[in-house]
Design a protein around this motif. Sequence first.
Motif, short mmCIF file in Angstrom:
data_model
loop_
_atom_site.label_atom_id
_atom_site.label_comp_id
_atom_site.label_asym_id
_atom_site.label_seq_id
_atom_site.Cartn_x
_atom_site.Cartn_y
_atom_site.Cartn_z
N ILE A 319 0.87 -1.18 0.00
CA ILE A 319 0.00 0.00 0.00
C ILE A 319 0.90 1.23 0.00
O ILE A 319 1.69 1.44 0.93
CB ILE A 319 -0.93 0.01 1.23
N GLU A 320 0.79 2.01 -1.06
CA GLU A 320 1.58 3.22 -1.19
C GLU A 320 0.65 4.38 -1.57
O GLU A 320 -0.09 4.28 -2.56
CB GLU A 320 2.66 3.04 -2.26
N ASP A 321 0.66 5.43 -0.77
CA ASP A 321 -0.23 6.58 -0.98
C ASP A 321 -1.69 6.11 -1.04
O ASP A 321 -2.48 6.57 -1.88
CB ASP A 321 0.14 7.33 -2.27
N GLU A 322 -2.02 5.18 -0.15
CA GLU A 322 -3.39 4.66 -0.02
C GLU A 322 -3.86 3.92 -1.27
O GLU A 322 -5.07 3.72 -1.44
CB GLU A 322 -4.37 5.78 0.35
N GLU A 323 -2.94 3.53 -2.11
CA GLU A 323 -3.30 2.72 -3.27
C GLU A 323 -2.54 1.40 -3.21
O GLU A 323 -1.42 1.34 -2.70
CB GLU A 323 -2.99 3.45 -4.57
N LEU A 324 -3.16 0.38 -3.78
CA LEU A 324 -2.55 -0.95 -3.79
C LEU A 324 -1.63 -1.09 -4.99
O LEU A 324 -2.03 -0.80 -6.13
CB LEU A 324 -3.66 -2.01 -3.84
N VAL A 325 -0.42 -1.51 -4.72
CA VAL A 325 0.56 -1.72 -5.79
C VAL A 325 0.91 -3.20 -5.83
O VAL A 325 1.33 -3.78 -4.81
CB VAL A 325 1.84 -0.89 -5.53
N ALA A 326 0.73 -3.82 -6.98
CA ALA A 326 1.06 -5.23 -7.16
C ALA A 326 2.48 -5.35 -7.68
O ALA A 326 2.86 -4.69 -8.65
CB ALA A 326 0.09 -5.88 -8.13
N LEU A 327 3.27 -6.19 -7.03
CA LEU A 327 4.66 -6.40 -7.41
C LEU A 327 4.87 -7.85 -7.85
O LEU A 327 4.97 -8.76 -7.02
CB LEU A 327 5.59 -6.08 -6.23
N PRO A 328 4.93 -8.08 -9.17
CA PRO A 328 5.25 -9.44 -9.63
C PRO A 328 6.69 -9.77 -9.29
O PRO A 328 7.56 -8.90 -9.25
CB PRO A 328 5.04 -9.35 -11.15
N ASN A 329 6.97 -11.05 -9.01
CA ASN A 329 8.30 -11.40 -8.51
C ASN A 329 8.56 -12.89 -8.63
O ASN A 329 7.68 -13.67 -9.05
CB ASN A 329 8.43 -10.97 -7.04
N GLY A 330 9.74 -13.30 -8.21
CA GLY A 330 10.12 -14.71 -8.25
C GLY A 330 10.29 -15.33 -6.88
O GLY A 330 10.97 -16.37 -6.75
#
Length: 518
Positions: A319-330
Amino acid sequence: MTVVVGPRVVELGQGQNSIDDIVAVAAGSPVAIAPAALDRVERTSALIGTTIARGEAVYGLTTGVGDQYSAAVDPASIASTQLGMLRSHASGLGAPHDEPAVRAIMATMLAALAQGRSGVGVALVQRLAAMLNRGVTPWAPSQGSVGYLTATAHIGLVLFGRGRAWYGGQLLDGAEALRRAGLDVVEPGPREGHALISGTYEITGIGALAAHAARALIDVADVAGALSLEALRGNQRGFDPRVQVMRPHPGQVATAARLRALLEGSEILAANRDHRLQDALSLRSIPQVHGAVRDALAYVEGVIEIEINAVTDNPVFMIEDEELVALPNGNGHGAPTALALDVLAIAIAELSTMSQARSDRLTNQHLSELPAFLVPDGSAASGFMIPPYAAAAIAAENRALAAPATVHTVSTSAGQEDHVSMGTTAAIQARTAAHNATGILAIELLCATQAADFHAPLRPGAGTRAAHAVIRRAVAFRDSDREMAPDIEAVRVLIADGALAGEVARALAENQDQGRPL
């Protein structure tokens, strides 16, 4: 495979859980979710709907998975797609994981999901906890996992009233198991199918059980080696601390100190101080070999405890600046834990082969200078002829289990997942090897106890005397042939339930309290 720990409530989700916590849950301890964890889960989950409404492409949420990552999922079909993922991924084969393994997997799954980085709802983590606390154990096959996806899919199906589960000693339809446990059947929310199958939960849960078993075995191996040394009239000059400082590997130094404590006050060794200038390596190099196992185990435990407290989902959400950020990863790649568990299987094989070498030496009159096969002179009895054969067979199996699983990676999912960890195989191999090693050490202890009796009235050392006494309470001296398997099993149980280690620990503590040097 027996796991013995005391009952206690284990709090999950605070990011500070240990191997012992996972083992406790595996053995039946109830769980609680840290209140702060529920708050994190709620905050993230509340923003998932906004992400879907914006039409963002989020792997496993608004798209398919694997090579289907570019296929969009209609918002109206997200729930059914999540359930479909579980159904399609529930492709396991073979015998099911035992109850401790399934509970360990569920505990690691809960510890990760409760960190609020996976987008699941509070109700899901609460339901997973309730299944653990009410004794609902999903049926999950043990074969077919390349490091994730398979067993966890079978577990996930039960969360939503599908699949099969054990409850009250019966294997039931998932919905019936939940009903009998007082839980309603619900449908998955957004992300709640994919999140259950994306992490390294299977590797980590079973790996925690393997590491815990190995930690108990190394102390028992010291006792077995020390008692064998006494029975063979060896010398302990190689355990001198002045030797250890010249090669100060932590495990070696610790093992030598422990051997000195176990052998403190040994009348057998005192009477035979100059019997042999130099012992065979299986006796002389116990600090070096057992010490190397200790050092390897310390590395393995460190890796597993990081993994227990990690988030291995893909994607993860911030959660960054009250928004959800999706982080694809391994992070779902199991390499760190898989490699460590391959190392653990190799270390257990080292422990196994060394113990078997000592068992063989104890029963070989040409090397031991004791009666043939440890039965009184003049007898034609076979005595302890065959137990070292059994130890040799099981040690050979452990050598096979030490063949690294991680090198057998293959390409899957149409090349999208073209390097997999094979970590589940590594975890199962390490856990099986630890179970096998219990039997190998039981055979050595049985042989060494019999051999030590030929030195009476001379007494073993402080720690080895305690081990000898607890074994003799369970198994009588053998002066003629009788069925051997019950005696081996009796000693194996003393190891598995911690009785032998507990008696030795008490004896060493008493010896130290009395001011004797260790």
